[in-house]
Write a protein that holds these residues in place. Structure first.
Motif, mmCIF file in Angstrom:
data_model
loop_
_atom_site.group_PDB
_atom_site.id
_atom_site.type_symbol
_atom_site.label_atom_id
_atom_site.label_comp_id
_atom_site.label_asym_id
_atom_site.label_seq_id
_atom_site.Cartn_x
_atom_site.Cartn_y
_atom_site.Cartn_z
ATOM 1 N N ALA A 43 -70.847 20.659 35.258
ATOM 2 C CA ALA A 43 -71.356 20.707 36.635
ATOM 3 C C ALA A 43 -71.529 22.157 37.076
ATOM 4 C CB ALA A 43 -70.401 19.966 37.575
ATOM 5 N N PHE A 93 -61.846 28.114 42.976
ATOM 6 C CA PHE A 93 -60.973 27.175 42.270
ATOM 7 C C PHE A 93 -59.624 27.118 42.954
ATOM 8 C CE2 PHE A 93 -57.689 26.076 39.219
ATOM 9 C CZ PHE A 93 -58.235 24.976 38.582
ATOM 10 N N LEU A 94 -59.151 25.904 43.210
ATOM 11 C CA LEU A 94 -57.811 25.733 43.768
ATOM 12 C C LEU A 94 -56.906 25.079 42.737
ATOM 13 C CD1 LEU A 94 -55.650 25.573 46.031
ATOM 14 C CD2 LEU A 94 -56.699 23.417 46.749
ATOM 15 N N ALA A 99 -66.717 24.602 44.573
ATOM 16 C CA ALA A 99 -66.237 24.712 43.191
ATOM 17 C C ALA A 99 -67.320 25.309 42.304
ATOM 18 C CB ALA A 99 -65.821 23.342 42.682
ATOM 19 N N ARG A 100 -68.545 24.843 42.496
ATOM 20 C CA ARG A 100 -69.636 25.321 41.643
ATOM 21 C C ARG A 100 -69.990 26.777 41.930
ATOM 22 N NH1 ARG A 100 -73.409 19.921 42.219
ATOM 23 N NH2 ARG A 100 -71.876 18.516 41.290
ATOM 24 N N LEU A 156 -63.013 26.792 33.621
ATOM 25 C CA LEU A 156 -64.045 26.909 34.657
ATOM 26 C C LEU A 156 -64.392 28.360 34.987
ATOM 27 C CD1 LEU A 156 -62.906 23.993 36.978
ATOM 28 C CD2 LEU A 156 -65.080 24.167 35.783
ATOM 29 N N GLU A 213 -70.211 6.120 32.350
ATOM 30 C CA GLU A 213 -70.416 7.159 31.349
ATOM 31 C C GLU A 213 -69.213 7.208 30.420
ATOM 32 O OE1 GLU A 213 -71.197 11.490 32.111
ATOM 33 O OE2 GLU A 213 -72.153 10.547 33.841
ATOM 34 N N TYR A 252 -59.695 15.707 44.507
ATOM 35 C CA TYR A 252 -59.346 16.456 43.296
ATOM 36 C C TYR A 252 -60.571 16.601 42.386
ATOM 37 C CZ TYR A 252 -56.492 18.000 39.333
ATOM 38 O OH TYR A 252 -55.955 18.716 38.295
ATOM 39 N N LEU A 253 -61.258 15.491 42.156
ATOM 40 C CA LEU A 253 -62.420 15.534 41.250
ATOM 41 C C LEU A 253 -63.535 16.408 41.827
ATOM 42 C CD1 LEU A 253 -62.541 11.776 40.174
ATOM 43 C CD2 LEU A 253 -61.769 13.721 38.797
ATOM 44 N N ARG A 254 -63.764 16.293 43.129
ATOM 45 C CA ARG A 254 -64.823 17.100 43.746
ATOM 46 C C ARG A 254 -64.445 18.576 43.731
ATOM 47 N NH1 ARG A 254 -66.553 14.698 49.373
ATOM 48 N NH2 ARG A 254 -68.297 16.130 49.077
ATOM 49 N N SER A 255 -63.165 18.863 43.869
ATOM 50 C CA SER A 255 -62.743 20.270 43.859
ATOM 51 C C SER A 255 -62.942 20.888 42.475
ATOM 52 C CB SER A 255 -61.285 20.398 44.282
ATOM 53 O OG SER A 255 -60.434 20.076 43.195
ATOM 54 N N ARG A 256 -63.232 20.029 41.493
ATOM 55 C CA ARG A 256 -63.518 20.548 40.160
ATOM 56 C C ARG A 256 -65.016 20.585 39.876
ATOM 57 N NH1 ARG A 256 -59.337 22.455 41.141
ATOM 58 N NH2 ARG A 256 -57.341 21.911 40.212
ATOM 59 N N GLY A 257 -65.802 20.268 40.888
ATOM 60 C CA GLY A 257 -67.244 20.435 40.762
ATOM 61 C C GLY A 257 -68.046 19.158 40.616
ATOM 62 N N LEU A 258 -67.358 17.995 40.529
ATOM 63 C CA LEU A 258 -68.113 16.734 40.429
ATOM 64 C C LEU A 258 -68.625 16.357 41.818
ATOM 65 C CD1 LEU A 258 -66.181 16.692 37.892
ATOM 66 C CD2 LEU A 258 -66.363 14.212 38.031
ATOM 67 N N GLN A 316 -57.521 24.126 33.377
ATOM 68 C CA GLN A 316 -58.799 23.877 34.044
ATOM 69 C C GLN A 316 -59.410 25.183 34.533
ATOM 70 O OE1 GLN A 316 -58.042 20.997 37.122
ATOM 71 N NE2 GLN A 316 -57.645 19.354 35.685
ATOM 72 N N GLU A 325 -53.417 22.649 35.365
ATOM 73 C CA GLU A 325 -54.237 23.299 36.390
ATOM 74 C C GLU A 325 -54.781 24.622 35.874
ATOM 75 O OE1 GLU A 325 -54.481 20.487 38.544
ATOM 76 O OE2 GLU A 325 -54.625 22.037 40.085
ATOM 77 N N ALA A 335 -66.913 17.312 32.320
ATOM 78 C CA ALA A 335 -67.777 17.045 33.472
ATOM 79 C C ALA A 335 -67.750 18.225 34.439
ATOM 80 C CB ALA A 335 -67.330 15.759 34.174
ATOM 81 N N ALA A 336 -66.551 18.803 34.626
ATOM 82 C CA ALA A 336 -66.402 19.915 35.559
ATOM 83 C C ALA A 336 -67.140 21.152 35.044
ATOM 84 C CB ALA A 336 -64.915 20.223 35.766
#
Ligand SMILES: Nc1ncnc2c1ncn2[C@@H]1O[C@H](COP(=O)(O)OP(=O)(O)O)[C@@H](O)[C@H]1O
Ligand SMILES: [Mg+2]
Lengths: 250, 413
Positions: free
Chosen positions: A105, A81-82, A76-77, A162, B412, B369-375, A158, A155, A101-102
């Motif tokens: 990150a 993106f899915l 993702a970083r 991003l 947080e 889902y959260l990790r796929s957004r970069g967390l 987002q 979606e 947060a996204a």
């Protein structure tokens, strides 16, 4: 940007992907079409890093890096993106909190400073407006109680925040009425640029009336059996998938 | 059932001896105290063979190191949880009241008298008896009208190896309302045993919100009881947050006595290291047209253990009762443990009652889902744990307390 070579994947010893080859360059929009169960979502999930699937062969490089060396969040970083076919509901986690947060990150990964609260909020509000969403969605739990269409808009929201390098959109058109489809397409088209790649996965060609792809591929039984330009989608619309299934079986 | 020979047998075991010796050091015990001790010893200190104490041993909590608190002074604590409050605050330091409440309609007094609420037969009485036997002063809080301002009572304890019983009796008059925050803290390494009892008599049409935050030091034991009587059309909202302590047993007993009365309960058992957090909840619907809804959540990490025993009783004539009890548990480590038993005991036929319990780990789909957004994984897990935990206090406690709890639990915002 994305090189998929002879990708094979299985789940519980069932082979789902049977040697996929696909190359996406910056600036290109690809569409993968195919009947239900052909492996479209599996391909999208494998790219995003879902761990239930076993990669049994082949390789994927993303901007020169071996994708399978990267954790879910690292992908993702790096700019993958899915947009999920079925976005997860996460009660109790604020939508706007997740967005922040996204975004932070990803920014941190790129060596950028985190957004300050004010700049972030004005950017989010601008994008929310663009997606014709109500601001109150920002303060609800992630996808919590959203309708199908609202989830899909979320979606895309987002994605807009991003600004990924490569966006993989899994059935982003399904379950949308015509107005929602237009808004979602507007969001996707806003992302089209020379630096960015887009991979759309869809069962119907309807979406392709609004987002015109440069390439169309047909996935059958985990394999790309035909590729062409956007006219292939029209051909599929007219003829259905059966003639390709027959060709595959022969 | 109790004979003198039984009594002797009981007396020989360690914990009973400890308590009777301790009692002997009280200079002038009242009749009430003596009676409570007799009752206590007749029943005996519960052991692991006692049904309601199967998972919680009192071996360490009632040790022969214990002594009673001499009246002492100590440093009045300034607890960070209370920093942002615009409220009437009093501190009860080592059992001594400091400060006063000066709101019309809320009166706080000290009394030597105990007004015990009638207890239902299912309650074993151990915590009540211990409390009454050893309580020195009872705090009586009388609420006589609608009170907008928060009332904050901070119980703090600093004396090592001691047993201390605090008692708070709240009486809410007809049509009155108030929000009361009770905070229990102790010095972190304090190996003492605290036996706090809170009673509430909620008058007709009164609305009482009680927020009980237990953030005792990690060596401290707590044996607590909260007992409420709800009269007609009263509403009692009880938020119970069990965060600190080495062991916290909390018996919550609610007698719903008047038509139209409602009980709303939210409970968080937040365990880390080797904590034992045990809540026994008993809600009795004695009459028709009453409601209760209870949500109990445990988040257990490391080697911590949670015990939840919850029971809804509906008596024969208590028709049209609406009751719901849910217990959801999150185990964050393979060494953490939960024993849960939600139950219904229903004798009326026209009621709507539901209960359920879940035990699980974090939702894999949500993590993905959260990790796929970069967390990263750790951040994603934390987000999900905080969402789960926060649902027990967000919107239910004042926002300054929400903020403090978030900080205390490492969430947080
Ligand atoms: N988690 C899973 N467990 C078992 N089979 C699965 C799983 N996910 C997908 N499949 C199977 O893999 C095939 C491809 O599914 P999918 O990728 O979702 O197809 P599509 O998105 O093209 O409709 C289907 O036959 C489906 O049943
Ligand atoms: Mg699919």
């Amino acid at each position: 940007m994305l090189e998929i070579k002879n990708l094979q994947a299985s789940i519980e010893n069932n082979k789902i992907l049977n040697g996929i080859n696909l190359s996406i360059k910056a600036g290109e929009v690809h569409a993968i079409m195919g009947p239900n169960g052909s492996g479209k979502s599996t391909l999208a999930s494998v790219l995003a890093g879902r761990t239930e699937y076993e990669i049994t062969g082949g390789s994927v490089t993303f901007n020169g890096k071996d994708l399978f060396d990267l954790e879910i969040e690292e992908r993702a970083r790096e700019g993958l993106f899915l947009a999920f076919q079925y976005p997860q509901e996460i009660p109790g986690v604020n939508n706007v909190y997740l967005l922040k947060a996204a975004v932070n990150a990803v920014r941190k990964h790129r060596g950028q400073d985190e957004f300050d609260a004010y700049d972030f909020l004005s950017l989010v509000k601008e994008k929310v407006k663009f997606m014709e969403m109500d601001e109150k969605f920002l303060h609800r739990g992630v996808n919590e109680g959203f309708s199908g269409g609202e989830k899909k808009r979320n979606e895309i929201l987002q994605m807009l925040m991003l600004e990924p390098q490569l966006a993989v959109l899994d059935e982003t058109d399904s379950g949308l009425d015509i107005d929602a489809l237009k808004v979602v397409s507007k969001g996707v088209n806003a992302m089209r640029s020379e630096e960015r790649g887009i991979l759309m996965v869809t069962h119907y060609q309807r979406l392709l009336d609004y987002i015109k792809p440069d390439f169309v591929h047909v996935l059958v039984n985990g394999k790309i059996v035909k590729s062409g330009d956007h006219t292939l989608a029209l051909e599929l619309e007219a003829k259905g998938y059966d003639w390709l299934l027959d060709a595959e079986a022969a | 059932m109790t004979t003198s020979s039984n009594n002797l047998a009981v007396m020989k075991t360690g914990a009973n001896l400890v308590l009777s010796d301790l009692f002997n050091s009280i200079k002038l015990p009242s009749e009430q105290q003596k009676n409570a001790l007799t009752n206590l010893l007749e029943q005996g200190v519960p052991t692991l063979r006692t049904e309601r104490w199967r998972y919680t041993t009192l071996r360490k909590a009632i040790s022969n190191q214990l002594k009673l608190v001499d009246t002492t002074t100590g440093e009045l604590p300034q607890h960070p949880a209370l920093a942002g409050f615009d409220a009437e605050k009093v501190t009860i330091l080592n059992g001594q009241l400091h400060g006063a409440i000066s709101i019309t309609g809320a009166e706080l007094n000290i009394s030597n008298d105990v007004s015990k609420l009638d207890s239902h037969k299912h309650d074993d009485g151990f915590i009540d008896n211990t409390n009454i036997a050893f309580v020195e002063n009872t705090l009586k809080l009388d609420i006589s009208k609608n009170i907008e301002q928060l009332i904050v009572l901070h119980f703090h304890h600093t004396i090592a190896s001691s047993l201390l019983a605090n008692r708070l009796e709240i009486v809410a008059a007809r049509n009155s309302s108030a929000t009361i925050v009770v905070l229990h803290t102790s010095d972190n390494d304090l190996n003492s045993t605290l036996v706090p009892v809170t009673t509430l008599n909620a008058g007709a049409n009164s609305q009482i919100t009680l927020i009980n935050v237990q953030d005792l030091g990690s060596h401290t034991f707590q044996l607590a009881k909260t007992h409420a009587h709800l009269n007609a059309d009263s509403l009692f909202k009880f938020t119970q947050l069990e965060i600190g302590s080495q062991l916290s047993r909390h018996d919550v007993v609610v007698d719903v006595l008047g038509k139209g009365a409602e009980f709303v309960h939210s409970n968080l058992l937040h365990g880390t290291e080797k904590q034992v957090l045990d809540t026994h909840l008993d809600v009795y619907h004695h009459v028709d047209h009453t409601q209760s809804s209870m949500g109990v959540k445990a988040v257990l990490d490391d080697k911590s253990r949670g015990i939840f025993n919850g029971k809804i009783y509906v008596e024969v004539d208590a028709q049209q009762v609406n009751a719901d009890l849910q217990n959801n548990n999150l185990l964050l480590s393979k060494f953490a443990e939960i024993n849960t038993k939600p139950e219904l005991e229903i004798y009326a036929d026209d009621v709507k009652c539901a209960h359920g319990a879940t035990v699980g780990q974090l939702n894999e789909e949500s993590l993905f889902y959260l990790r796929s957004r970069g967390l990263d994984k750790e951040a994603a897990e934390k987000v999900l744990v905080s969402a789960f935990s926060r649902s027990t206090y967000y919107g239910l406690v004042p926002s300054v307390l929400e903020e403090w709890l978030d900080a205390r639990l490492g969430f947080e915002s």
